[in-house]
Write an enzyme that holds these catalytic residues in place. Structure first.
Site, short mmCIF file in Angstrom:
data_model
loop_
_atom_site.label_atom_id
_atom_site.label_comp_id
_atom_site.label_asym_id
_atom_site.label_seq_id
_atom_site.Cartn_x
_atom_site.Cartn_y
_atom_site.Cartn_z
N HIS A 296 0.95 -1.57 0.26
CA HIS A 296 -0.22 0.26 0.27
C HIS A 296 1.35 1.25 0.34
O HIS A 296 1.94 1.14 0.34
CB HIS A 296 -1.07 0.50 1.06
N ASP B 111 -0.29 -3.45 5.94
CA ASP B 111 -1.10 -2.77 6.88
C ASP B 111 -2.75 -3.58 7.35
O ASP B 111 -3.18 -3.14 5.58
CB ASP B 111 -0.90 -1.50 7.31
N HIS C 43 -7.83 -1.05 6.51
CA HIS C 43 -6.41 0.14 6.16
C HIS C 43 -6.96 1.74 6.46
O HIS C 43 -8.05 1.77 5.55
CB HIS C 43 -5.07 -0.48 6.48
N HIS D 68 1.72 4.09 1.58
CA HIS D 68 1.73 5.04 2.70
C HIS D 68 3.39 5.25 2.95
O HIS D 68 3.92 3.50 2.76
CB HIS D 68 1.33 4.23 4.03
N HIS E 6 6.03 -5.10 12.28
CA HIS E 6 5.43 -3.84 11.91
C HIS E 6 5.03 -3.23 13.71
O HIS E 6 3.82 -2.78 13.95
CB HIS E 6 3.96 -3.82 11.30
N ASP F 111 5.98 4.67 4.84
CA ASP F 111 7.24 2.95 5.31
C ASP F 111 6.64 2.05 4.89
O ASP F 111 7.91 1.41 4.99
CB ASP F 111 6.65 3.46 7.09
N HIS F 112 6.40 2.22 3.59
CA HIS F 112 6.09 0.64 3.31
C HIS F 112 6.74 0.79 1.44
O HIS F 112 6.17 -0.01 0.90
CB HIS F 112 4.47 0.26 2.92
#
Length: 316
Positions: free
Chosen positions: A62, A209, A139, A64, A268, A66-67
């Site tokens: 996805h 997530d 999410h 976001h 995570h 941090d990914h």
């Protein structure tokens, strides 16, 4: 198969953990697969036993940061290292625009073929050794899990039995594997009599997530390995002023307790669980184990796990 955790922190890097990234290597495959690519992933790869030159495919769960914020740096590092092997990236809608903008503004000319595939939840993709299905999660931004089912091996001949008849490896072996009867020294050989039992392919889910592990539903049944976020313990989550759509250890354990999931690796982890804090990752472990009876690990950066054909997992 081998899983190398390159980043296991939630939201931001810390002195102990980098953000999300996971390498998957299959036996007898020269290339490996990367799942998520948080900032700094290229440096994490350098500190691991994985090779940039053998990275063939990246999957992003996805959008976001941090990914996926590590993608431009990874692509540029690959170019600067003179690696010209093609690379394929699977990501949600928007990943193409992000990468094209980053490459254009930085005037980065990769010098290798980059293929970008924007998937949709529910789609399946066929690879040489496995099928991958994209499963929707719950999410704050569209997020998915990747369900990987290794192909069953159904064409293994009982060569010892054939050699006992005097039949050495030859084109007749290929005919038997294709299900064709063959004649040898006046005797007709039926394939079913000379085939070993199939080797059932392993199954695993690598999830992005997700606040609701139970949304994976039937895909959890008898699953060999689940890699899933576990950001908080329940007590910490309950005290959050602003609730976020992430899984707690209690929720994860409860969702898996009746599903027959053989092995679980939780990652995570929220930065507040660290070696300098009274909050420790053992609290996450204990809360999951209160319900979940399978084998459990809480991943740390550079942990390497091996899942064998009998679905026994060990930390190397």
């Amino acid at each position: 198969m081998t899983l190398t955790f390159l980043g296991t922190s939630a939201g931001k890097p810390t002195s102990e953990r980098n953000v999300s990234a996971l390498g998957l290597t299959l036996e007898q495959e020269s290339m490996w697969y990367l799942f998520d690519c948080g900032e700094g992933t290229q440096r994490q790869i350098m500190k691991s036993q994985l090779s940039f030159g053998r990275l063939g495919t990246v999957f992003i769960t996805h959008l976001h940061g941090d990914h996926y914020f590590g993608l431009p740096g990874l692509l540029a590092t690959k170019k600067l290292d003179g690696i010209t092997a093609p690379l394929t990236i699977y990501g949600p809608q928007g990943i193409r625009a992000f990468l094209e903008c980053a490459m254009d503004l930085s005037e980065t000319h990769l010098g290798y073929r980059l293929e970008i595939i924007e998937y949709r939840a529910g789609e399946s993709f066929l690879f040489d050794r496995f099928t991958l299905k994209v499963l929707p999660l719950v999410h704050s931004k569209e997020s998915v899990a990747f369900y990987i089912k290794e192909h069953d091996i159904t064409d293994r001949l009982n060569e010892a039995k054939l050699r006992a008849l005097g039949l050495e490896p030859s084109p007749l072996y290929g005919e038997l594997k294709r299900g064709e009867n063959v004649r040898f020294e006046g005797k007709e050989l039926e394939p079913s009599e000379y085939m070993l039992k199939p080797v059932i392919g392993r199954s695993l889910i690598i999830a992005g997530d997700n606040s609701t592990p139970a949304v994976l539903d039937d895909y959890l049944e008898d699953l060999d390995l689940l890699v899933h976020e576990c950001t908080y313990t329940q007590a910490v989550y309950d005290k959050l002023v602003r609730k976020v759509l992430h899984t707690t250890a209690m929720e994860l354990g409860e969702a898996l307790q009746s599903r027959g999931v053989k092995n679980l690796i939780a990652n995570h982890i929220d930065p507040r669980y660290n070696k300098e804090s009274p909050l420790d990752v053992k609290m996450i472990y204990d809360e999951i184990k209160h319900c979940y009876e399978g084998k459990l690990f809480i991943a740390e950066d550079f942990d390497v796990y091996h899942l064998d054909r009998d679905c026994f997992i060990e930390k190397l």
